[in-house]
Design a protein around this motif. Structure first.
Motif, PDB file in Angstrom:
ATOM      1  N   ALA A  33       6.520  11.268  -7.043  1.00 19.10           N
ATOM      2  CA  ALA A  33       5.477  11.801  -7.849  1.00 19.10           C
ATOM      3  C   ALA A  33       4.210  11.148  -7.150  1.00 19.10           C
ATOM      4  O   ALA A  33       4.437  10.141  -6.615  1.00 19.10           O
ATOM      5  N   MET A  34       3.089  11.816  -7.546  1.00 20.63           N
ATOM      6  CA  MET A  34       1.844  11.286  -6.892  1.00 20.63           C
ATOM      7  C   MET A  34       0.891  11.025  -8.049  1.00 20.63           C
ATOM      8  O   MET A  34       1.002  11.940  -9.083  1.00 20.63           O
ATOM      9  N   ALA A  35       0.082  10.255  -8.075  1.00 22.55           N
ATOM     10  CA  ALA A  35      -0.796   9.967  -9.126  1.00 22.55           C
ATOM     11  C   ALA A  35      -2.359   9.579  -8.825  1.00 22.55           C
ATOM     12  O   ALA A  35      -2.399   9.073  -7.489  1.00 22.55           O
ATOM     13  N   TRP A  36      -3.089   9.457  -9.883  1.00 25.36           N
ATOM     14  CA  TRP A  36      -4.393   8.848  -9.716  1.00 25.36           C
ATOM     15  C   TRP A  36      -4.580   7.671 -10.756  1.00 25.36           C
ATOM     16  O   TRP A  36      -4.304   8.054 -11.871  1.00 25.36           O
ATOM     17  N   TYR A  37      -5.060   6.508 -10.064  1.00 29.42           N
ATOM     18  CA  TYR A  37      -5.489   5.590 -11.193  1.00 29.42           C
ATOM     19  C   TYR A  37      -6.867   5.310 -10.523  1.00 29.42           C
ATOM     20  O   TYR A  37      -7.489   5.683  -9.784  1.00 29.42           O
ATOM     21  N   ALA A  49      -4.120  10.519 -13.911  1.00 29.97           N
ATOM     22  CA  ALA A  49      -3.104  11.686 -13.969  1.00 29.97           C
ATOM     23  C   ALA A  49      -1.954  11.538 -12.954  1.00 29.97           C
ATOM     24  O   ALA A  49      -2.231  10.865 -11.826  1.00 29.97           O
ATOM     25  N   ARG A  50      -1.047  12.498 -13.127  1.00 27.21           N
ATOM     26  CA  ARG A  50       0.322  12.417 -12.244  1.00 27.21           C
ATOM     27  C   ARG A  50       0.614  13.649 -12.096  1.00 27.21           C
ATOM     28  O   ARG A  50       0.912  14.374 -13.130  1.00 27.21           O
ATOM     29  N   TYR A  93     -11.203   4.772  -7.478  1.00 22.42           N
ATOM     30  CA  TYR A  93     -10.055   5.545  -7.900  1.00 22.42           C
ATOM     31  C   TYR A  93      -9.072   5.291  -6.663  1.00 22.42           C
ATOM     32  O   TYR A  93      -9.073   5.495  -5.295  1.00 22.42           O
ATOM     33  N   TYR A  94      -7.690   5.046  -7.192  1.00 23.40           N
ATOM     34  CA  TYR A  94      -6.649   4.950  -6.306  1.00 23.40           C
ATOM     35  C   TYR A  94      -5.774   5.988  -6.211  1.00 23.40           C
ATOM     36  O   TYR A  94      -5.193   6.308  -7.461  1.00 23.40           O
ATOM     37  N   CYS A  95      -5.124   6.363  -5.238  1.00 17.77           N
ATOM     38  CA  CYS A  95      -4.082   7.348  -5.026  1.00 17.77           C
ATOM     39  C   CYS A  95      -2.835   6.443  -4.965  1.00 17.77           C
ATOM     40  O   CYS A  95      -2.527   5.316  -4.445  1.00 17.77           O
ATOM     41  N   ASN A  96      -1.886   6.885  -5.785  1.00 13.15           N
ATOM     42  CA  ASN A  96      -0.536   6.410  -5.896  1.00 13.15           C
ATOM     43  C   ASN A  96       0.771   7.296  -5.566  1.00 13.15           C
ATOM     44  O   ASN A  96       0.717   8.411  -5.980  1.00 13.15           O
ATOM     45  N   SER A 104      16.472   3.226  -4.193  1.00 16.15           N
ATOM     46  CA  SER A 104      15.631   2.242  -4.364  1.00 16.15           C
ATOM     47  C   SER A 104      14.189   2.781  -4.460  1.00 16.15           C
ATOM     48  O   SER A 104      13.781   3.621  -3.639  1.00 16.15           O
ATOM     49  N   SER A 105      13.365   2.477  -5.424  1.00 15.36           N
ATOM     50  CA  SER A 105      12.197   2.906  -5.630  1.00 15.36           C
ATOM     51  C   SER A 105      11.000   1.932  -5.327  1.00 15.36           C
ATOM     52  O   SER A 105      11.331   0.849  -5.693  1.00 15.36           O
ATOM     53  N   ARG A 106       9.979   2.438  -5.023  1.00 19.69           N
ATOM     54  CA  ARG A 106       8.869   1.619  -4.893  1.00 19.69           C
ATOM     55  C   ARG A 106       7.418   2.386  -5.004  1.00 19.69           C
ATOM     56  O   ARG A 106       7.662   3.463  -4.927  1.00 19.69           O
ATOM     57  N   ASP A 107       6.394   1.763  -5.195  1.00 19.51           N
ATOM     58  CA  ASP A 107       5.255   2.379  -5.205  1.00 19.51           C
ATOM     59  C   ASP A 107       4.235   1.981  -4.287  1.00 19.51           C
ATOM     60  O   ASP A 107       4.298   0.914  -3.474  1.00 19.51           O
ATOM     61  N   TYR A 108       3.634   3.061  -3.609  1.00 17.82           N
ATOM     62  CA  TYR A 108       2.470   2.900  -2.477  1.00 17.82           C
ATOM     63  C   TYR A 108       1.029   3.266  -3.047  1.00 17.82           C
ATOM     64  O   TYR A 108       0.972   4.047  -4.049  1.00 17.82           O
ATOM     65  N   TRP A 109       0.137   2.363  -2.322  1.00 19.15           N
ATOM     66  CA  TRP A 109      -1.091   2.568  -2.896  1.00 19.15           C
ATOM     67  C   TRP A 109      -2.084   2.788  -1.917  1.00 19.15           C
ATOM     68  O   TRP A 109      -1.890   2.460  -0.604  1.00 19.15           O
TER      69      TRP A 109
END
Length: 119
Positions: A33-37, A49-50, A93-96, A104-109
């Protein structure tokens, strides 16, 4: 590894529109998934939003209606359309990207893009 690069921020007037872009590269096949924070001065980072790899979209309840998240044709790009801009939309505004690889899961920013709404 996933790299994210945002663009499209800047200064906009109240009532105007902006479209933010986020381009992912690297191991994009691992992205679920990709999201905006966004993070306003003095406030915590919040989800805007995601969009999942299957195309499902979710929005923060308080922000529904003026924000639209979408993906590019290659699905490695995600956009955030912001309409009827308000001064309170001023934030970084950050993209995630949420990635799962070998269980294994992780988040990128991304590095963030500044949006300033002011007359």
């Amino acid at each position: 590894q996933v790299q994210l690069v945002e663009s499209g921020g800047g200064l906009a007037q109240p009532g105007g529109s902006l479209r933010l872009s986020c381009a992912a590269s690297g191991s994009i096949f691992t992205i679920d998934a990709m999201a905006w924070y966004r993070q306003a001065p003095g406030k915590e980072r919040e989800l805007v939003a995601r969009v999942t790899s299957g195309g499902r979209t979710d929005y923060a309840d308080s922000l529904k209606g003026r924000f639209t998240i979408s993906r590019g044709g290659a699905k490695s790009t995600v956009y955030l359309q912001i309409d009827s801009l308000k001064p309170e939309d001023t934030a970084v505004y950050y993209c995630n990207a949420h990635s799962t690889d070998w269980g294994s899961s992780r988040d990128y920013w991304g590095q963030g893009t500044q949006v300033t709404v002011s007359s």
